[in-house]
Design a protein around this motif. Structure first.
Motif, short mmCIF file in Angstrom:
data_model
loop_
_atom_site.label_atom_id
_atom_site.label_comp_id
_atom_site.label_asym_id
_atom_site.label_seq_id
_atom_site.Cartn_x
_atom_site.Cartn_y
_atom_site.Cartn_z
N GLU A 1 -6.44 2.90 -1.53
CA GLU A 1 -5.27 3.75 -1.74
C GLU A 1 -5.06 4.06 -3.22
O GLU A 1 -4.67 5.19 -3.57
N LYS B 1 1.76 5.27 -4.15
CA LYS B 1 2.09 6.65 -4.56
C LYS B 1 3.17 6.69 -5.64
O LYS B 1 3.22 7.63 -6.45
N ASP B 2 4.04 5.69 -5.65
CA ASP B 2 5.10 5.63 -6.65
C ASP B 2 4.61 5.04 -7.97
O ASP B 2 5.08 5.42 -9.04
N THR C 1 0.82 -1.21 0.00
CA THR C 1 0.00 0.00 0.00
C THR C 1 0.86 1.26 0.00
O THR C 1 0.53 2.25 -0.67
N ASN C 2 1.99 1.23 0.70
CA ASN C 2 2.82 2.44 0.77
C ASN C 2 3.61 2.70 -0.51
O ASN C 2 4.29 3.72 -0.62
N LYS C 3 3.52 1.79 -1.49
CA LYS C 3 4.19 2.00 -2.78
C LYS C 3 3.22 2.50 -3.86
O LYS C 3 3.65 2.80 -4.98
N ARG D 1 -7.52 6.74 -4.01
CA ARG D 1 -7.12 8.05 -3.49
C ARG D 1 -6.07 8.71 -4.38
O ARG D 1 -6.18 9.89 -4.73
N LYS D 2 -5.07 7.95 -4.76
CA LYS D 2 -4.00 8.50 -5.58
C LYS D 2 -4.49 8.80 -7.01
O LYS D 2 -4.16 9.85 -7.58
#
Length: 238
Positions: free
Chosen positions: A114, A94-95, A90-92, A117-118
Motif C-alpha cells: 500500500e 493514504k493520509d 493500511t487504510n491510513k 501504491r500511494k
C-alpha cells in the motif's frame, strides 16, 4: 500536566540537558555526535508545543497516530521533517504518505504494498524502517527476527519503498540496562541483513532509544532517538 503549556525557556533547558547526556554517551561509545539524530515526539502535545520544538531547531518531529498529527501538521503548514513512529494501519497510508518523510513501522507486506501504491502515485519514494520485535513480547508489533531477511527480499522489489534501517521497541522498564540486549540484538540484525544483501543495498540506521533508555541506545549504535517526555518535562520532574 499540559505539555503544550511549557514555556520556551523550559523546553530549551530540557534540550540542553539532553544534549549534554547525548554527547557524554557518544564519548563513552567512541561515536561521533553527528551520527545520532533526535526525533522530538510531540504525540501528547499541541501544535503550539510542536511549533516551539521547531523554533528551537528540532527539525524532526515524531507522531504515532494520524488523527493526532493531522491538526498539527495542517496548523504548521508541513514545517519540519515528520516521522510516523506508531503502528500504521493500511487504510491510513493514504493520509500519511506524502506528509511523513519517514515511516518507522513497516512490518508486513500488505502495508509495504500500500505504501508502494500511494508513493508511486505521488512520484515520491518513502523512507521506511522495518520494525522487528526483538524482545519477543506479544504486546509489541514487528516481525520476528527470523523473518527479517525474507521480508526484506520481498520489499526490495518495491522501488518506491526505500528501507533506511530497522526499528524496535524495548521493554518498558525503569532500569535502562534491561533494554541493552534488545538494542544490541537489533544492531546485529541490521549487520546480518546487510551481509545477506537482501535489499541490494546497505542500510545503516537504527531507530531505538526513548526518554528512559536513550543513553544505552547510543552505546549500542542508535542513529535515531525517539524522545518525548524528557524534552517536555516540567522543572522539578524526574
Amino acid at each position: 500536566m499540559k505539555k503544550e503549556g511549557l514555556a520556551m525557556d523550559a523546553i530549551s533547558s530540557n534540550l540542553a540537558a539532553v544534549e549534554r547526556r547525548i554527547q557524554a554517551a557518544c564519548l563513552r561509545a567512541g561515536r561521533r555526535r553527528e551520527d545520532v539524530g533526535i526525533i522530538a515526539v510531540t504525540k501528547y502535545g499541541s501544535a503550539d508545543l510542536t511549533a516551539k520544538m521547531l523554533q528551537l531547531g528540532m527539525t524532526h518531529i515524531g507522531e504515532n497516530r494520524w488523527q493526532h498529527a493531522q491538526p498539527k501538521w495542517e496548523a504548521l503548514g508541513g514545517q519540519g521533517i515528520w516521522h510516523f513512529i506508531g503502528h500504521l494501519q493500511t487504510n491510513k497510508v493514504k493520509d500519511v504518505v506524502g506528509k511523513f518523510t519517514y515511516i518507522h513501522s513497516l512490518d508486513r507486506m500488505s502495508l509495504a504494498t500500500e505504501i508502494q501504491r500511494k508513493a508511486e502515485a505521488l512520484g515520491e519514494p518513502v523512507r521506511c524502517f522495518i520494525q522487528v520485535n526483538v524482545s519477543g513480547e506479544e504486546s509489541k508489533y514487528g516481525l520476528p527476527p527470523q523473518e527479517l531477511v525474507p521480508f526484506a527480499r520481498q520489499v526490495s522489489k518495491l522501488d518506491a519503498v526505500q528501507v533506511v534501517g530497522l526499528m524496535t521497541m524495548a521493554p518498558l522498564d525503569r532500569e535502562a540496562e534491561v533494554a541493552r540486549p534488545v538494542f544490541r540484538g537489533l544492531r546485529k540484525l541490521r549487520d546480518e541483513l546487510n551481509e545477506a544483501g537482501a535489499l541490494g543495498y546497505e542500510v545503516r540506521h537504527l531507530s531505538v532509544g526513548m526518554s528512559g533508555d536513550f543513553e544505552v541506545a547510543i552505546e549500542e549504535g542508535a542513529t535515531w532517538l525517539r524522545l518525548g517526555s524528557v524534552l517536555c518535562k516540567q522543572e522539578g520532574q524526574a
